[in-house]
Structure formats: C-alpha cells, structure tokens
Design an enzyme around this catalytic site. Structure first.
Site, short mmCIF file in Angstrom:
data_model
loop_
_atom_site.label_atom_id
_atom_site.label_comp_id
_atom_site.label_asym_id
_atom_site.label_seq_id
_atom_site.Cartn_x
_atom_site.Cartn_y
_atom_site.Cartn_z
N THR A 340 0.83 -1.19 0.00
CA THR A 340 0.00 0.00 0.00
C THR A 340 0.88 1.26 0.00
O THR A 340 2.04 1.19 0.36
CB THR A 340 -0.87 -0.08 1.27
OG1 THR A 340 -1.52 -1.35 1.27
CG2 THR A 340 -1.85 1.03 1.38
N ASN A 360 -3.08 -4.31 -2.53
CA ASN A 360 -2.89 -5.25 -1.44
C ASN A 360 -1.42 -5.59 -1.32
O ASN A 360 -0.65 -4.78 -0.86
CB ASN A 360 -3.76 -6.50 -1.55
CG ASN A 360 -3.76 -7.29 -0.24
OD1 ASN A 360 -3.51 -6.70 0.81
ND2 ASN A 360 -3.99 -8.57 -0.28
N ASP A 382 -8.06 -9.82 1.59
CA ASP A 382 -8.40 -9.03 2.78
C ASP A 382 -9.76 -9.43 3.35
O ASP A 382 -10.14 -8.99 4.44
CB ASP A 382 -8.39 -7.53 2.46
CG ASP A 382 -7.02 -6.90 2.71
OD1 ASP A 382 -6.14 -7.59 3.25
OD2 ASP A 382 -6.83 -5.73 2.36
N SER A 412 -7.33 -1.89 6.45
CA SER A 412 -6.71 -1.19 7.59
C SER A 412 -6.24 0.21 7.21
O SER A 412 -5.66 0.91 8.03
CB SER A 412 -5.49 -1.99 8.10
OG SER A 412 -5.87 -3.27 8.51
N GLY A 432 1.34 -0.85 5.05
CA GLY A 432 1.82 -1.78 6.08
C GLY A 432 0.78 -2.76 6.56
O GLY A 432 0.94 -3.34 7.64
N GLY A 433 -0.31 -2.97 5.80
CA GLY A 433 -1.31 -3.97 6.20
C GLY A 433 -1.79 -3.69 7.61
O GLY A 433 -2.17 -2.56 7.95
N1 GLY Z 1 -4.68 -4.36 1.65
C1 GLY Z 1 -4.35 -3.78 2.86
C2 GLY Z 1 -5.48 -3.06 3.50
O1 GLY Z 1 -6.34 -2.55 2.81
O2 GLY Z 1 -5.57 -3.02 4.69
#
Ligand code: GLY
Length: 530
Positions: A340, A360, A382, A412, A432-433
């Site tokens: 991201t 993602n 996700d 996130s 950073g997920g």
């Molecule tokens: N793909 C990471 C997020 O949207 O949280």
C-alpha cells in the site's frame, strides 16, 4: 505541498497546483502518476480511500475500495479439505477485486476539483509514454520481483527489459499503460470501465478462471461516506470509516489512552508502551469481531468510538501485568512488504487531502492485464476466507468480513487529517497492512502527546501489537533494553525487533503559517512544494 513515496509523483502534484489547481486536482494527478512511477502500490487496478478537508471546513471521506465480483462466494478460496488455498487467494485472477481507483479519483475530481480528467492525467501519460530514468530503489524492486513477473508474459513485458531485469539508470517506458491512461483522459471513467480497456480485463479473466465481468466493471461506484470523527486532547481526528477498520480503531485506541498523562509518562517509557500495547490488543480484537463492509453488515461504529465504551473496554487494564490475548483467540506472525502507499496534499487555500491506495500485496497479484499495462490487485485476501484463520497479514476475521458478491473487503488503511480549531495541523497515513493503524496512532501521539515536530514524529521508531499473534514487534530504538526487560517481566510476550521497517507515513504538518512536508525516511520518496 505534496508528500508521497515517489519524488516524481510529488512533483506532478505540486506542478498541478502551480498551474492553479487545488489540492484535489493535485491529489488525483499524483495518484495517476504513482500508477506509473510506483507500480508496487500506485495503481489503476486497485482501490483506495481519500479523506478531504475543504477550506470551507467540510470534511469528506471517499471509499473506492475494490468489491468482490458478482460471481464471488463465501468459500471460493477453500480447498476440498476446507483449508484456505493461499495461492488462489493471493496469486490468481480470482484474487482480484473489481478495481475502484479510477472511479474514485475521477469522482473526487468531478465533485471538488477544478480541472478536467485530461489535465490531471496528462503528466502520467507523459511519464508512461516518454518514460523516466529508473533509480536503484525501483530497479531493485523490479529485479526482486522478476521471477514472479516471468509467470505472465504481459507482466514480463511491462516490468522487464526484453526479458532481462532493468538496471538503475535505464529509461523505462510503459506504452500499454500510456494507452489505458489516454482512454481515461479522453473518456473519463468509461475509458476504463467500458470499451477496449474493459474488454482487455474481461478477456484476461475469461482465459484464466477469473470472475470479473463487464457488468462488475460497469456497476462499480465509489461511495461518499461520513468520515470518522473523534477527539483527542483538544484535537479533532478525521479518518476513514468502514469498510476500513483504520479510523474506528484509531479513535478507539486514542479514547482508551486519553485518560492517561502520556506526555508526562514519556515517549518509549515502560508505562507508555504498556498502555499502547494494551489499547492495541483490545482494539484489534474488536476489529476481528465487528468490522466489515457497512453496506452488508451492521458495524457498531458509534459504540466502538464512544468514550464510554473505551472506558469499559479498558477497565480490565492492569498497570503492572500484560493481558493475555489467548483468552480472546489465536493467530500467526504477520510479515510486511512494500504494498500500500500513502500520500498527503495541501494547497494554499487550506484544502487538505489524505490518500491511501493499494493493490494489497506488493505489485498485487503480479498479473498485468495484457495490452492494458496495469497490474491487478489481490485484495480478495483481505476478506476473511475462513473464520478465525489468519490472512496474509496474520489478521483474523469472522462473519462480518466473509466474502459476499458485491461486498468490499475490510481494510486497515487509515488516511487521517488532524485539525485544531478547524485548521488542519497534520495529514498522515501509511502502508503496512495490519500495522497501518498503529503507525498512524504513533504519528498522532508523537505530535499531540510528545510535542514532536512532524519530521521527528514520523521518523521515530514504532511498535506494533495486533491482539493475535500475542507478540510485540518493534523497530530498533523504539525501546531501551531495560524497558524491554521490564515489559517482559510484566508478561508481554514475543518482544521482537522487526526485520522490516514499520510503515511509510508520508505526512504534512501545518503550523505558524508554515507547511512541513515529510517523506518517511524509512523509504525513498519525496516532498514537493512551492
Ligand atoms: N490491503 C491492505 C489493507 O487494505 O488493509
């Protein structure tokens, strides 16, 4: 001023404002440029969220998250034994959600920008058509992903130089991507969701068991949502609501921390870190249970973000002992990669835009649409493919985030604007997920509690706890050895130096009439302004 992961893209945004565009024009131009200059996360084939604070005071949140195709179904990633097929969920045409970025960026432009699609897409077309010189950062990424690109002829053609990896100093042109950008410049959203580009997407899907159809593309709409609003020690926090978990968790954690004199307890102290970890543990546990796409499930956002709830939720806080996540569930270790990306834009009129966008994982599912030159996302991972089973970030989900046709997967991403008496003082966000929300939490705390200038607030080392797995990750310098030992003695488990940097918070601060742009020193990137 623009702060983004690509100095070229930041220059594009800044030039658009120098030509008379506002921050929304600049944010959209920067987004299209990132699709060319930062392909691991800048994108046409992914999605994102935009939080806007207009100079007249209005705050808006735009959701252009990808959606599950109409043919998606709850168990689509389960194998014959009921286990999640990781390859299918992450590295297949089925892993792609219906892209939202083009619809979202053009929606923001048409409602609040002043320029035409052709004007804001022009710099991206130029960069794709004429090319630009690769620096070592990007050449190294293309080299590192070379083996994955080799699985798909169109990916190899876009990201390699006649079948061999590019080197830094090479000129990199993307002619197919330029064609797609021209279609968008000429026909707006129809240039992507209908016509030849849509045909290319759908024929690639049909040839590879993918699910996205013409109807999915035509029906895709970005959605304006009420922004998350919270308060913290006299500051207003504006962020992204569901289907992001980011804004809700950010406000929830700040509410839990507000009763404590964090500034006096000190940055990096045992007391402050213990409070942060315990707030993180509780908020991420709630994420798994309650959060999903509000168009499909009831998200108790107001409750989760109320000060009363924070007080009740934090009543079990023990100042001298760690809580036990296992009492609440189980998980696995998350790994982080550069996926991201976040960028912040502010103009001279006081319009502020905070954007996080994603495919993602890094370079999405690594599949370039043949003839169209852009990457597909693998955002379907996700979703919670199986209850209580971790996704690629180790995040657990349940029914609220199960796959349903047309639903948006929980995110996130936490694009955030902090205001004081109505004036933006901080624009921030991060990739950073699962770590995104905690990165934003710490940038905000560093500014508000620890009174750091934005440059230090961004560069200071970070920690991360996400309920499950019950471990604390930290960057070198986030705590002293003595504090680490004390936290361990209190029962905190798995204190581990992070092998990766945590976050990439390209931020802007504003105060005393001055804009301070900060490109997170953990990565290359750039600030541009005038
Ligand atoms: N793909 C990471 C997020 O949207 O949280």
């Amino acid at each position: 001023m623009v702060s983004s992961r690509s100095d070229i893209a930041s220059e594009v945004g800044s030039e658009i404002m120098a030509q008379g565009g506002n921050a929304i024009d600049a944010a959209v131009a920067t987004g299209f440029a990132l699709a060319v200059t930062y392909p691991s996360a800048g994108n046409l084939g992914g999605g994102g969220f935009m939080v806007i604070k207009l100079a007249d005071g209005e705050v808006l949140a735009l959701d252009y998250r990808e959606k599950a195709p109409a043919d998606a179904h709850r168990d689509m990633f389960l194998d014959s034994e009921g286990n999640v097929d990781r390859r299918l969920a992450l590295s297949s045409h089925q892993s792609a959600g219906v892209p939202g970025s083009v619809a979202g960026m053009l929606e923001a432009l048409s409602r609040y920008g002043t320029m035409s699609p052709a004007q804001v897409v022009a710099p991206a077309i130029r960069l794709a058509e004429d090319g630009f010189i690769l620096n070592e950062d990007l050449a190294g990424q293309l080299r590192g992903n070379f083996n994955s690109f080799r699985n798909y002829p169109a990916s190899l053609s876009a990201f390699a130089n006649d079948g061999v990896p590019y080197a830094s100093g090479d000129l990199w042109r993307q002619p197919d991507l330029a064609k797609t950008l021209k279609a968008i410049a000429e026909h707006g959203r129809d240039g992507f969701y209908k016509g030849p580009v849509a045909d290319l997407i759908v024929s690639d899907m049909r040839a590879n068991d993918g699910l996205i159809t013409h109807a999915d593309l035509e029906n895709y709409e970005a959605v304006w949502r009420s922004p998350v609003h919270g308060t913290y020690r006299g500051y207003d926090i504006w962020s992204m609501p569901a289907p992001s978990s980011g804004g809700i968790l950010l406000v929830q954690m700040l509410n839990m921390l507000e009763p404590y004199a964090i500034g006096e307890l000190g940055w990096g102290s045992r007391e402050t870190l213990h409070l942060m970890i315990e707030a993180q543990r509780r908020a991420y546990a709630d994420r798994a249970e309650y959060l999903g796409d509000p168009d499909f499930v009831e998200v108790p956002a107001a409750t989760l973000m109320s000060k009363d709830y924070a007080e009740r939720r934090f009543a079990s806080f023990d100042p001298v002992h760690a809580s036990n996540s296992e009492d609440m569930g189980a998980g696995a270790w998350p790994e982080e990669s550069p996926q991201t990306t976040h960028y912040s834009v502010m103009d001279a009129m006081g319009n502020a835009v905070s954007v996080t966008t994603t495919l993602n994982r890094s370079y999405g599912n690594k599949i370039v649409v043949p003839g169209a030159g852009f990457l597909l996302n693998n955002e379907m991972d996700d979703f919670s493919s199986k209850p209580d089973t971790p996704n690629s970030y180790g995040l657990i989900g349940r029914v609220a985030n199960e796959i349903q046709p047309g639903k948006r997967m929980l995110s996130s991403m936490t694009p955030t604007i902090v205001t004081r008496d109505g004036t933006p003082v901080l624009l921030t966000g991060s990739p950073g997920g699962s770590t995104i929300i905690n990165t934003v939490l710490q940038v905000v705390m560093n500014v508000v509690d620890h009174k750091m200038p934005v440059e230090r607030a961004v560069s200071s080392p970070r920690i991360h706890h996400q309920w499950l797995p019950d471990v604390v990750r930290y960057e070198t310098g986030a705590m002293s050895e003595a504090v680490e030992a004390e936290l361990q003695a209190m029962g905190h488990k798995g204190l581990n130096g992070s092998p990766f940097p945590i976050g990439d918070a390209n931020s802007i601060g504003y105060g005393n009439g001055l804009l301070e742009g900060v490109s997170d020193p953990r990565n290359e990137g750039g600030v541009a302004g005038f």
